[in-house]
Design an enzyme around this catalytic site. Sequence first.
Site, PDB file in Angstrom:
ATOM      1  N   CYS A 199     -12.414  -5.362 -12.647  1.00 53.36           N
ATOM      2  CA  CYS A 199     -11.540  -6.421 -12.577  1.00 53.36           C
ATOM      3  C   CYS A 199     -11.668  -7.585 -13.470  1.00 53.36           C
ATOM      4  O   CYS A 199     -11.341  -7.280 -14.872  1.00 53.36           O
ATOM      5  CB  CYS A 199     -11.769  -6.959 -11.251  1.00 53.36           C
ATOM      6  SG  CYS A 199     -10.419  -8.120 -10.667  1.00 53.36           S
ATOM      7  N   GLU A 214     -14.959  -0.310  -5.782  1.00 53.47           N
ATOM      8  CA  GLU A 214     -15.811  -0.458  -4.378  1.00 53.47           C
ATOM      9  C   GLU A 214     -14.853  -0.908  -3.178  1.00 53.47           C
ATOM     10  O   GLU A 214     -15.214  -0.676  -2.276  1.00 53.47           O
ATOM     11  CB  GLU A 214     -16.581  -1.844  -4.865  1.00 53.47           C
ATOM     12  CG  GLU A 214     -16.254  -3.045  -4.735  1.00 53.47           C
ATOM     13  CD  GLU A 214     -15.381  -3.869  -5.938  1.00 53.47           C
ATOM     14  OE1 GLU A 214     -14.947  -4.804  -5.796  1.00 53.47           O
ATOM     15  OE2 GLU A 214     -15.109  -3.016  -6.877  1.00 53.47           O
ATOM     16  N   HIS A 221     -10.335  -2.433  -7.897  1.00 53.22           N
ATOM     17  CA  HIS A 221     -11.745  -2.636  -7.201  1.00 53.22           C
ATOM     18  C   HIS A 221     -12.148  -1.304  -6.762  1.00 53.22           C
ATOM     19  O   HIS A 221     -11.775  -0.676  -5.740  1.00 53.22           O
ATOM     20  CB  HIS A 221     -11.889  -3.673  -6.191  1.00 53.22           C
ATOM     21  CG  HIS A 221     -11.440  -5.075  -6.650  1.00 53.22           C
ATOM     22  ND1 HIS A 221     -12.628  -5.763  -7.012  1.00 53.22           N
ATOM     23  CD2 HIS A 221     -10.552  -5.736  -6.839  1.00 53.22           C
ATOM     24  CE1 HIS A 221     -12.277  -6.993  -7.350  1.00 53.22           C
ATOM     25  NE2 HIS A 221     -10.750  -6.943  -7.312  1.00 53.22           N
TER      26      HIS A 221
END
Length: 199
Positions: free
Chosen positions: A78, A178, A176
Amino acid sequence: MNVAVVDLGLGNLGSVLQALRRAGGDPQLVTDPSSVARAPRVILPGVAAFGLGMERAAPFHGALRTALDRRAPVLGICLGMQILFEEGDEDGRRAGLGLLPGRVTRLPPEVQVPHIGWQKLRPTGASALEPSGWAYFAHSYRCEAPDTVTQAVADHGPVRIAAVVGQGTLFGVQYHPEKSAGDGAALLKKFLALPQAPP
């Protein structure tokens, strides 16, 4: 420890650390540039404005170059991807780390800003990370990256987003991983499987 996570004090570091552990990594949060310089792999996460990100990342500039010179895999996530570029327009024109060619500009007014949600990745070139599937985005600025470093894109309406970039052992993802479920976990596993730099 097989991956150093740079602590810029920006964003949800806990989610990144948990995702790396689930992907089989042994991450360590680091605040010392010397630990980054000698790390086997490095992840540079962040969620904030470009200017603040650069203020926090500036002490790590030389260490990141040293890690890359050692052929350590480095991944920006990001904001961590955006500050890899030469400059950004947020908060006025600011210099980036200059590790990749290109600049960061605000998403144009014809699309919804911020860009939040799931988009399908479209690979555009060879990548050791083999990005594919669906990715979760949350950003208002995009990287205007040349085709030579763009490895996958996503479409936000009529606007093409450079979703994955890379050059040598340096990579960046605008989204992202994650928070991107199985496809995000797969990308992190591939990053962790890249040959680590020697001590």
